[in-house]
Design a protein around this motif. Structure first.
Motif, PDB file in Angstrom:
ATOM      1  N   SER A  69       2.531  -6.499 -26.709  1.00 45.65           N
ATOM      2  CA  SER A  69       3.758  -6.800 -27.448  1.00 45.65           C
ATOM      3  C   SER A  69       3.885  -5.972 -28.717  1.00 45.65           C
ATOM      4  O   SER A  69       4.805  -6.185 -29.512  1.00 45.65           O
ATOM      5  CB  SER A  69       3.794  -8.298 -27.794  1.00 45.65           C
ATOM      6  OG  SER A  69       3.683  -9.086 -26.621  1.00 45.65           O
ATOM      7  N   GLY A  70       2.968  -5.023 -28.925  1.00 40.76           N
ATOM      8  CA  GLY A  70       3.041  -4.137 -30.080  1.00 40.76           C
ATOM      9  C   GLY A  70       2.481  -4.728 -31.349  1.00 40.76           C
ATOM     10  O   GLY A  70       2.732  -4.223 -32.443  1.00 40.76           O
ATOM     11  N   GLY A  71       1.703  -5.819 -31.219  1.00 41.83           N
ATOM     12  CA  GLY A  71       1.135  -6.467 -32.385  1.00 41.83           C
ATOM     13  C   GLY A  71      -0.326  -6.140 -32.596  1.00 41.83           C
ATOM     14  O   GLY A  71      -0.943  -5.396 -31.810  1.00 41.83           O
ATOM     15  N   VAL A  72      -0.875  -6.694 -33.663  1.00 36.34           N
ATOM     16  CA  VAL A  72      -2.273  -6.451 -34.026  1.00 36.34           C
ATOM     17  C   VAL A  72      -3.039  -7.764 -33.908  1.00 36.34           C
ATOM     18  O   VAL A  72      -2.798  -8.700 -34.674  1.00 36.34           O
ATOM     19  CB  VAL A  72      -2.378  -5.915 -35.469  1.00 36.34           C
ATOM     20  CG1 VAL A  72      -3.825  -5.571 -35.796  1.00 36.34           C
ATOM     21  CG2 VAL A  72      -1.475  -4.703 -35.665  1.00 36.34           C
ATOM     22  N   PRO A  73      -3.976  -7.873 -32.947  1.00 35.83           N
ATOM     23  CA  PRO A  73      -4.715  -9.120 -32.742  1.00 35.83           C
ATOM     24  C   PRO A  73      -5.912  -9.261 -33.680  1.00 35.83           C
ATOM     25  O   PRO A  73      -6.702  -8.324 -33.851  1.00 35.83           O
ATOM     26  CB  PRO A  73      -5.175  -9.017 -31.283  1.00 35.83           C
ATOM     27  CG  PRO A  73      -5.279  -7.547 -31.027  1.00 35.83           C
ATOM     28  CD  PRO A  73      -4.263  -6.875 -31.913  1.00 35.83           C
ATOM     29  N   VAL A  74      -6.027 -10.444 -34.294  1.00 34.80           N
ATOM     30  CA  VAL A  74      -7.083 -10.733 -35.261  1.00 34.80           C
ATOM     31  C   VAL A  74      -7.689 -12.095 -34.918  1.00 34.80           C
ATOM     32  O   VAL A  74      -6.955 -13.064 -34.691  1.00 34.80           O
ATOM     33  CB  VAL A  74      -6.504 -10.773 -36.695  1.00 34.80           C
ATOM     34  CG1 VAL A  74      -7.552 -11.238 -37.699  1.00 34.80           C
ATOM     35  CG2 VAL A  74      -5.959  -9.398 -37.093  1.00 34.80           C
ATOM     36  N   LEU A  75      -9.005 -12.175 -34.892  1.00 35.03           N
ATOM     37  CA  LEU A  75      -9.668 -13.463 -34.637  1.00 35.03           C
ATOM     38  C   LEU A  75      -9.588 -14.331 -35.884  1.00 35.03           C
ATOM     39  O   LEU A  75     -10.045 -13.941 -36.958  1.00 35.03           O
ATOM     40  CB  LEU A  75     -11.122 -13.255 -34.227  1.00 35.03           C
ATOM     41  CG  LEU A  75     -11.925 -14.535 -33.928  1.00 35.03           C
ATOM     42  CD1 LEU A  75     -11.321 -15.298 -32.748  1.00 35.03           C
ATOM     43  CD2 LEU A  75     -13.388 -14.196 -33.644  1.00 35.03           C
ATOM     44  N   ALA A  76      -8.987 -15.516 -35.747  1.00 32.48           N
ATOM     45  CA  ALA A  76      -8.806 -16.413 -36.887  1.00 32.48           C
ATOM     46  C   ALA A  76     -10.098 -17.158 -37.228  1.00 32.48           C
ATOM     47  O   ALA A  76     -10.881 -17.504 -36.339  1.00 32.48           O
ATOM     48  CB  ALA A  76      -7.696 -17.420 -36.588  1.00 32.48           C
ATOM     49  N   HIS A  77     -10.301 -17.386 -38.522  1.00 37.04           N
ATOM     50  CA  HIS A  77     -11.434 -18.152 -39.081  1.00 37.04           C
ATOM     51  C   HIS A  77     -12.670 -18.232 -38.166  1.00 37.04           C
ATOM     52  O   HIS A  77     -13.006 -19.302 -37.673  1.00 37.04           O
ATOM     53  CB  HIS A  77     -11.002 -19.563 -39.495  1.00 37.04           C
ATOM     54  CG  HIS A  77      -9.995 -20.209 -38.579  1.00 37.04           C
ATOM     55  ND1 HIS A  77     -10.257 -20.550 -37.267  1.00 37.04           N
ATOM     56  CD2 HIS A  77      -8.723 -20.589 -38.817  1.00 37.04           C
ATOM     57  CE1 HIS A  77      -9.198 -21.111 -36.743  1.00 37.04           C
ATOM     58  NE2 HIS A  77      -8.250 -21.153 -37.657  1.00 37.04           N
ATOM     59  N   PRO A  78     -13.322 -17.095 -37.928  1.00 34.98           N
ATOM     60  CA  PRO A  78     -14.485 -17.081 -37.024  1.00 34.98           C
ATOM     61  C   PRO A  78     -15.621 -17.970 -37.504  1.00 34.98           C
ATOM     62  O   PRO A  78     -16.427 -18.439 -36.690  1.00 34.98           O
ATOM     63  CB  PRO A  78     -14.900 -15.609 -37.004  1.00 34.98           C
ATOM     64  CG  PRO A  78     -14.353 -15.032 -38.270  1.00 34.98           C
ATOM     65  CD  PRO A  78     -13.061 -15.758 -38.502  1.00 34.98           C
ATOM     66  N   GLY A  79     -15.681 -18.231 -38.812  1.00 35.17           N
ATOM     67  CA  GLY A  79     -16.751 -19.078 -39.329  1.00 35.17           C
ATOM     68  C   GLY A  79     -16.654 -20.519 -38.889  1.00 35.17           C
ATOM     69  O   GLY A  79     -17.617 -21.285 -39.031  1.00 35.17           O
ATOM     70  N   LEU A  80     -15.517 -20.918 -38.329  1.00 33.30           N
ATOM     71  CA  LEU A  80     -15.341 -22.289 -37.853  1.00 33.30           C
ATOM     72  C   LEU A  80     -15.721 -22.438 -36.387  1.00 33.30           C
ATOM     73  O   LEU A  80     -15.706 -23.548 -35.855  1.00 33.30           O
ATOM     74  CB  LEU A  80     -13.893 -22.740 -38.057  1.00 33.30           C
ATOM     75  CG  LEU A  80     -13.320 -22.613 -39.477  1.00 33.30           C
ATOM     76  CD1 LEU A  80     -11.946 -23.264 -39.551  1.00 33.30           C
ATOM     77  CD2 LEU A  80     -14.261 -23.239 -40.497  1.00 33.30           C
ATOM     78  N   LEU A  81     -16.061 -21.326 -35.740  1.00 36.81           N
ATOM     79  CA  LEU A  81     -16.455 -21.369 -34.333  1.00 36.81           C
ATOM     80  C   LEU A  81     -17.940 -21.685 -34.203  1.00 36.81           C
ATOM     81  O   LEU A  81     -18.732 -21.392 -35.094  1.00 36.81           O
ATOM     82  CB  LEU A  81     -16.144 -20.031 -33.663  1.00 36.81           C
ATOM     83  CG  LEU A  81     -14.670 -19.593 -33.697  1.00 36.81           C
ATOM     84  CD1 LEU A  81     -14.522 -18.200 -33.109  1.00 36.81           C
ATOM     85  CD2 LEU A  81     -13.806 -20.589 -32.952  1.00 36.81           C
ATOM     86  N   LYS A  82     -18.318 -22.264 -33.070  1.00 35.84           N
ATOM     87  CA  LYS A  82     -19.715 -22.641 -32.853  1.00 35.84           C
ATOM     88  C   LYS A  82     -20.624 -21.423 -32.804  1.00 35.84           C
ATOM     89  O   LYS A  82     -21.718 -21.426 -33.333  1.00 35.84           O
ATOM     90  CB  LYS A  82     -19.841 -23.454 -31.556  1.00 35.84           C
ATOM     91  CG  LYS A  82     -19.219 -24.846 -31.636  1.00 35.84           C
ATOM     92  CD  LYS A  82     -19.392 -25.598 -30.332  1.00 35.84           C
ATOM     93  CE  LYS A  82     -18.764 -26.993 -30.417  1.00 35.84           C
ATOM     94  NZ  LYS A  82     -18.894 -27.732 -29.128  1.00 35.84           N
ATOM     95  N   ASP A  83     -20.178 -20.383 -32.131  1.00 32.36           N
ATOM     96  CA  ASP A  83     -20.983 -19.162 -32.009  1.00 32.36           C
ATOM     97  C   ASP A  83     -20.020 -17.981 -31.900  1.00 32.36           C
ATOM     98  O   ASP A  83     -19.593 -17.619 -30.811  1.00 32.36           O
ATOM     99  CB  ASP A  83     -21.893 -19.246 -30.789  1.00 32.36           C
ATOM    100  CG  ASP A  83     -22.876 -18.081 -30.722  1.00 32.36           C
ATOM    101  OD1 ASP A  83     -22.885 -17.259 -31.656  1.00 32.36           O
ATOM    102  OD2 ASP A  83     -23.641 -18.010 -29.738  1.00 32.36           O
ATOM    103  N   SER A  84     -19.692 -17.394 -33.043  1.00 30.93           N
ATOM    104  CA  SER A  84     -18.651 -16.361 -33.061  1.00 30.93           C
ATOM    105  C   SER A  84     -19.122 -15.013 -32.535  1.00 30.93           C
ATOM    106  O   SER A  84     -18.304 -14.213 -32.087  1.00 30.93           O
ATOM    107  CB  SER A  84     -18.120 -16.189 -34.482  1.00 30.93           C
ATOM    108  OG  SER A  84     -19.153 -15.731 -35.349  1.00 30.93           O
ATOM    109  N   GLY A  85     -20.426 -14.756 -32.577  1.00 30.07           N
ATOM    110  CA  GLY A  85     -20.938 -13.440 -32.182  1.00 30.07           C
ATOM    111  C   GLY A  85     -20.512 -12.997 -30.793  1.00 30.07           C
ATOM    112  O   GLY A  85     -19.872 -11.933 -30.635  1.00 30.07           O
TER     113      GLY A  85
END
Length: 278
Positions: A184-200
Motif C-alpha cells: 500500500s506504499g506505507g512504512v511498516p514498524v513493529l509497535a512497542h516490542p518491549g511489551l511482547l513476550k519474546d520480540s527477538g
C-alpha cells in the motif's frame, strides 16, 4: 537527548481514543509539536479530519494506522506510516478487520452473558462513537454498569487474553500486515516490542518480509529497553520511531500527549522510505 517535537503514536475517537482528531491537533499545537501521526486501531478515518484541523498551522500530521495482528495466540501490533488514506486495497482490508471486530464483540457479549454480565451492543457502539469498536469499549460498558470498578479490572478478570470472555482474533498475521502495508506504499514498524513476550524471533521474522522500523521510544519501555531496541534498529538499519500511545484525557491509560516521541530525523526517514515506494 531526544528532541520531543514529534509524537508518532496517537489514538482518536476514530478507534478507542477519547479525543477527536481536532482536539488532538489542538493539544499538539499548544505543546509546540512539529509532527504527529494519527495511528488508530484498524482504521484511518481520523487522519483527514486531523490534517484539515492542522491546515495553516506549523504542524505535520502524518497518516498512520495500528494494525492488530495475531500469531500463535499472541497479539502483535504493527504500525503503518504514510499510507494514502484513500488506498483502496488497504481500506478494504481495514473494513474487513473492522467487521471482524464487531463479530468478535458479539461473541464476547455472549460469553459475558454466561457469566451473568449483561451488556447491550448498542451501548458499546455508542462508546466507539462510530469508530473502530474494541475491547476498551466493552470495558467501559462494564464499568458503567458496575460490574467492574475500572477498565483494567475488566481486562484482568474477563476480557484480557486467556480470560473467560476473551475471543481471539486470527484474521491477520504480523507478516501479512507488513506485506500489506508495503504493498500500500506505507512504512511498516513493529509497535512497542518491549511489551511482547519474546520480540527477538518476531523481529527477525518480520525483517524477512520487509519490516522498516521499530518503535523504540514508548511510555512503557524502560531506559534499558530503549537502549536495547535502539541498538536493534541500528543493527538492522530500521527507522527508530516513538510515541506516547495517547488515547485521550478521558481514557483509562491516561498517557500524556507529547511525553514520548522520536527525533524529527525519524520522521524524515519515514518520508524518504515512503517516497521511494511511490
Amino acid at each position: 537527548m531526544i528532541d520531543l517535537l514529534t509524537d508518532l503514536h496517537i489514538h482518536t475517537t476514530a478507534s478507542d481514543g477519547s479525543d477527536t482528531p481536532g482536539e488532538v491537533v489542538s493539544r499538539a499545537l499548544r505543546l509546540g509539536l512539529k509532527a504527529i501521526a494519527i495511528s488508530d486501531h484498524d482504521t484511518m478515518e481520523g487522519i483527514i479530519p486531523a490534517q484539515q484541523a492542522a491546515n495553516g498551522f506549523n504542524l505535520e500530521v502524518l497518516s498512520g494506522v495500528e494494525v492488530n495482528t495475531y500469531q500463535k495466540g499472541n497479539e502483535i501490533h504493527v504500525l503503518g506510516y504514510l499510507i494514502n488514506p484513500n488506498n483502496d486495497e488497504f481500506i478494504s482490508k481495514l473494513r474487513e478487520l473492522q467487521g471482524d471486530r464487531l463479530d468478535r464483540i458479539k461473541k464476547m457479549l455472549c460469553k459475558l452473558k454466561a457469566l451473568n454480565i449483561f451488556l447491550e451492543l448498542d451501548r458499546i457502539l455508542e462508546f466507539s462513537k462510530g469508530g473502530s469498536v474494541g475491547r476498551p469499549h466493552v470495558a467501559r460498558a462494564m464499568q458503567e454498569k458496575g460490574y467492574v470498578s475500572s477498565a483494567q479490572e475488566a481486562f484482568s478478570k474477563y476480557i484480557g487474553a486467556e480470560k473467560p470472555a476473551y475471543i481471539p482474533r486470527e484474521k491477520l498475521t504480523p507478516r501479512e500486515a507488513v506485506e500489506l502495508i508495503l504493498r500500500s506504499g506505507g512504512v511498516p514498524v513493529l509497535a512497542h516490542p518491549g511489551l511482547l513476550k519474546d520480540s527477538g524471533p518476531i523481529i527477525k521474522s518480520l525483517l524477512e518480509v520487509g519490516l522498516k522500523g521499530l518503535e523504540v521510544w514508548h511510555l512503557k519501555h524502560s531506559p534499558l529497553m530503549v537502549q536495547y531496541y535502539l541498538e536493534k534498529a541500528k543493527k538492522y538499519n530500521l527507522v527508530p520511531t516513538g510515541g506516547s500511545d495517547y488515547h485521550g484525557t478521558g481514557h483509562e491509560a491516561c498517557n500524556t500527549l507529547g511525553t514520548t516521541g522520536a527525533p524529527y530525523e525519524s520522521v524524515q526517514r519515514l518520508k524518504d522510505l515512503a517516497q521511494a515506494y511511490n
